[in-house]
Write a protein that holds these residues in place. Structure first.
Motif, PDB file in Angstrom:
ATOM      1  N   ASN A  82       0.879  -1.132   0.030  1.00 11.95           N
ATOM      2  CA  ASN A  82      -0.083   0.012   0.080  1.00 11.95           C
ATOM      3  C   ASN A  82       0.850   1.357   0.004  1.00 11.95           C
TER       4      ASN A  82
ATOM      5  N   THR B 295      -5.389   4.405  -3.138  1.00 11.15           N
ATOM      6  CA  THR B 295      -6.605   4.702  -2.930  1.00 11.15           C
ATOM      7  C   THR B 295      -7.048   5.890  -3.956  1.00 11.15           C
ATOM      8  N   GLU B 296      -8.286   5.927  -4.317  1.00 14.05           N
ATOM      9  CA  GLU B 296      -8.714   7.055  -5.258  1.00 14.05           C
ATOM     10  C   GLU B 296      -8.750   8.336  -4.307  1.00 14.05           C
TER      11      GLU B 296
ATOM     12  N   ASP C  77      -7.052   0.573  -4.639  1.00 15.85           N
ATOM     13  CA  ASP C  77      -7.738  -0.063  -3.483  1.00 15.85           C
ATOM     14  C   ASP C  77      -8.998   0.768  -3.152  1.00 15.85           C
ATOM     15  N   ASP C  78      -9.779   0.087  -2.282  1.00 15.58           N
ATOM     16  CA  ASP C  78     -11.161   0.596  -1.726  1.00 15.58           C
ATOM     17  C   ASP C  78     -12.061   1.274  -2.655  1.00 15.58           C
TER      18      ASP C  78
ATOM     19  N   ASP D  75     -14.210  -2.621  -2.431  1.00 12.30           N
ATOM     20  CA  ASP D  75     -13.940  -2.515  -1.150  1.00 12.30           C
ATOM     21  C   ASP D  75     -14.762  -3.380  -0.218  1.00 12.30           C
TER      22      ASP D  75
END
Length: 816
Positions: free
Chosen positions: A634, A668-669, A696-697, A719
């Motif tokens: 991440n 992540t966005e 991610d998510d 998610d």
């Protein structure tokens, strides 16, 4: 009066009368030019000029008298006694010399000196006239109308006094004109009045002495003497005037070339100035000359400057329009010489521009250049003074910390020019709230502080209510949309933290710190609100500080751990990759979840070091596996703004020996939209290394479709919040199915997070989800617990060799 008129019109030759008047005017004109020169200079020069003035004036008056006498027709023969005639000339010269000398006396009462001097001149004219009349000898008896005689003497005296009174020091054309006119009137009125008083009674028995001067010889003598004297006086005055005009003109050119104002004074009175001074006082030269310089123009200079003990002073100059101009004045004295008295030169410089510049410099030093509000330094001084006042009065003091919400996004979207424009606009709005009780300052970036004085005594509740009202006014100011361009209006909001003195802190530093803590609490809650400080915030801050310190030590001591969670194929459940997850078990604080320490790391700036440590650890571990499984790491939003991130990834991959295609970086966005352009460049450079990018998510942000279109994404991670609601929630079912179909249509792989039940797994398999991750397939654990997966078909010896090889690789990488 009729007798005087009859005498003038019937007993005088008008032509000779006019000649006498013209001769008198010429002589008096020359006399006053000489008198003007006699009023300046040293004593010896003044005496010489005064004597010449007396000679020319007395001779002119005497000549006027005798030519007018020649114009008089007494009917009987007339002769003139030479001695008395000469005495009358001496009287005229002496009286005018003394009179002009008295008038030029520089004493404390100049008007009195001039009046007395004029009286002497007037009486001298009368004495000269009657002495000259006494020189006249006729065959008859001479008598007088005494009333007319007295009137003639009085007229001469009065006009004589008026003449030198109005003439002053004969410095201006006007003064000289008044003097010449009245002295001419004094001579004419006295003479013709006295002639009207004359009575001649013929007596043939009386004999006229033979040694008398005849009228013909007297007229020739008068003409010669007066012509010579007037010519001498006129030429002398003209030459002197030309010389002085030449010198004065050169000095004036020199003085006018100076930027500073220059004033020359003698005996405290102005004798010359340059154009700069005239412009400074808005006056003309004749309005300045002969004025008392210090008492008229510089009214507030100290006595030491007046008497010359000090030569420099800053004071105010009073202009002709009664405006005070700040000036600096320097004084220089020119000692007396044979030609002039002590002269003092004053140089003046207008300080208005300097004062304005100093005021502007002070403003810049005290204010923020962008918003024109007070700056941090000035605010610190104000709050220190306010605390002293609060200690004396017992009235509480309030400090607010204001931070604009999402201001960075405004800069990122429209550029820093737009951000600066927004700050200027807000500064102008907030400045209107400034008052005796409210002080607003910008302390940096989009951060502001507000100092609030209260007038309601020691009641903290009232102070809080007042502070809340002011805070709301500030939020309302911020909420007004700001013009960016024709198509955009920026709407901002603010977060305000409030603390009271002395209840929330014992000094300026503490009160500001606590207001700042309250402001951060607002930011964490979404912003656009006001929060008062409480002691719990201080406890939380201390906890975060301790957490940050322990995290730094954990990194230094290498006590952090990386756990790995399997990512499996949805159908076969075969493990295809692992996601590296950071874990921290602190000896003092116990097991701390990432959701607790990662935000602290981001706030304190440790996240870049933590992220690099995790990435390096995971790559080294994955490179040691026999089975070339993928490894996911991440990235935080802070890391994604570092332009050096691609180089860091390249170095770690090269040093660990990991194949780039095995590494997948998860973003992540929300992290992508902080600075889309920068994020796009960084991810594109990473993509060029052969590293995969996963979003991610997915679905929890607010630009999902745009993100998929614009960014180089290889895989979508659904998610876990959607997966948890799959069973029994039609909306979650629709969303997950749509994401899977969208991924296939975009040729992207898709993985679902948080899979825990068979029903969830069955749904994902039925809907063609590629891969799954969750507790159903494995918990995040140290890699040793998944050794059989990453090192398949290994015996104990192989395991030992692999462990040694892995250790060597790690130590070698660290050495590099």
């Amino acid at each position: 009066m009729y007798r005087i008129y009859d005498c003038l019109t019937t007993q005088h030759d008008i032509v000779l009368v006019l000649v006498a008047v013209l001769l008198g005017l010429g002589g008096i004109h020359t006399a006053f030019n000489l008198y003007a020169r006699a009023c300046i200079g040293r004593l010896r020069q003044r005496i010489a000029w005064l004597f010449l003035t007396g000679v020319v004036t007395g001779s002119a008056i005497w000549a006027t008298h005798f030519i007018a006498m020649l114009a008089y027709d007494p009917i009987v023969p007339v002769g003139y006694d030479p001695v008395l005639t000469a005495v009358s000339l001496v009287i005229a010269i002496a009286a005018t010399s003394v009179g002009f000398a008295i008038a030029s006396f520089r004493g404390p009462h100049p008007v009195l000196s001039r009046v007395v001097g004029g009286l002497v001149v007037g009486l001298g004219i009368s004495a000269m006239h009657f002495t000259g009349m006494s020189a006249m000898s006729v065959p008859g008896v001479i008598s007088w109308h005494m009333d007319i005689v007295i009137a003639a003497i009085l007229l001469g005296a009065v006009f004589g006094m008026i003449s030198l009174w109005l003439a002053g020091s004969a410095r201006t054309t006007r003064e000289m004109l008044w003097g010449k006119t009245n002295l001419t009137i004094a001579v004419a009125t006295m003479h013709f009045s006295a002639m009207g008083a004359l009575i001649i009674t013929p007596d043939p028995t009386m004999r006229v002495p033979a040694q008398l001067i005849s009228s013909e010889y007297l007229s020739v003598g008068v003409a010669v003497i007066v012509t010579i004297l007037i010519a001498i006086g006129f030429i002398t005055a003209m030459v002197d005037r030309q010389l002085r005009a030449h010198v004065s003109n050169r000095m004036r050119i020199l003085g006018d070339s100076a930027i500073e104002a220059l004033v020359l004074t003698q005996n405290g009175r102005v004798i010359e100035t340059n154009e700069s001074f005239l412009r400074l006082v808005n006056a003309k030269q004749d309005e300045v000359n002969d004025s008392e310089f210090l008492s008229h123009w510089l009214t507030e200079v100290p006595q030491a400057f007046r008497n010359g003990s000090i030569s420099y002073v800053e004071t105010s100059l009073r202009t002709r329009d009664q405006v005070d101009v700040p000036v600096e004045v320097i004084r220089r004295e020119i000692p007396a010489d044979d030609f002039s008295d002590n002269t003092v030169i004053f140089g003046l410089r207008d300080l208005r521009e300097r004062h304005a510049a100093e005021k502007h410099i002070r403003f810049l030093a005290e204010h923020d250049s962008l918003t024109q509000l007070l700056n941090r330094t000035t605010f610190n001084d104000r709050i220190t003074e306010a605390i002293i006042e609060a200690d004396e009065t017992g009235v509480p003091l309030t400090v607010m910390c204001l931070d604009l919400d999402h201001f960075k996004e405004l800069n990122d979207s429209f550029g820093h020019i737009a951000g600066d424009h927004a700050l200027r606009e807000l500064g102008e709005r907030l400045s209107k709230l400034n008052s005796d009780n409210i002080t607003i300052a910008r302390v940096g970036g989009d951060e502001f502080v507000i100092l609030l004085h209260h007038q309601n005594g020691p009641d903290v509740a009232l102070a809080s209510a007042n502070a809340r009202a002011v805070a709301q006014d500030i939020l309302d100011c911020i909420a007004i949309p700001i013009f960016i361009n024709n198509n955009h209006r920026a709407k901002l909001s603010g977060s305000i933290g409030i603390a009271h003195y002395p209840s929330d802190g014992e000094d300026a530093e503490a009160i500001l710190f606590h207001a700042d803590l309250a402001m951060y609490r607002v930011k964490q809650s979404g912003g656009n609100d006001t929060v008062f400080y409480s002691s719990e915030m201080d406890e939380e801050y201390r906890f975060k500080r301790q957490l940050s310190s322990n995290l730094r030590q954990a990194m230094e001591n290498d006590t952090l751990e990386v756990h790995y969670q399997p990512q499996c194929h949805a159908d076969s459940h075969e493990i295809m990759a692992f996601e590296a997850l950071l874990r921290w078990n602190d000896p003092q604080m116990g097991n701390i979840p990432p959701s607790r320490f990662i935000p602290v790391a981001e706030e304190t700036g440790l996240i870049n070091q933590v992220g690099e440590w995790v990435l390096r650890k995971a790559c080294q571990e994955a490179a040691s596996w026999r089975k070339p499984l993928g490894i996911g790491v991440n990235l935080s939003a802070v890391q994604l703004q570092d332009l050096e991130l691609p180089n860091l990834v390249r170095r770690i991959v090269e040093q660990s020996g990991l194949e780039p295609k095995r590494l997948e970086l998860e973003v992540t966005e929300t992290a992508l939209i902080h600075n889309p352009a920068r994020s796009m460049k960084i991810l594109s450079d990473i993509k060029k290394l052969g590293v995969r990018i996963a979003m991610d998510d997915f679905g929890t942000g607010y630009s999902s479709l745009a993100t998929l279109q614009n960014f180089p994404v290889d895989r979508i991670k659904i998610d876990q919040s959607f997966i948890a609601k799959l069973i029994g929630n039609d909306q979650a079912v629709a969303i997950v199915r749509a994401v899977i179909n969208l991924s296939h249509d975009l040729n992207l792989s898709v993985i679902a997070e948080g899979v825990e039940t068979d029903d969830q797994a069955r749904f994902l398999t039925d809907n063609d989800c590629n891969e799954v991750q969750g507790y159903k397939y494995g918990y995040p654990r140290p890699i040793n617990e998944y050794w059989h997966v990453v090192h398949p078909n290994s015996n104990d010896q192989d395991i030992a060799a692999d462990l040694a090889k892995s250790a060597n690789r790690v130590s070698g990488s660290e050495a590099r």
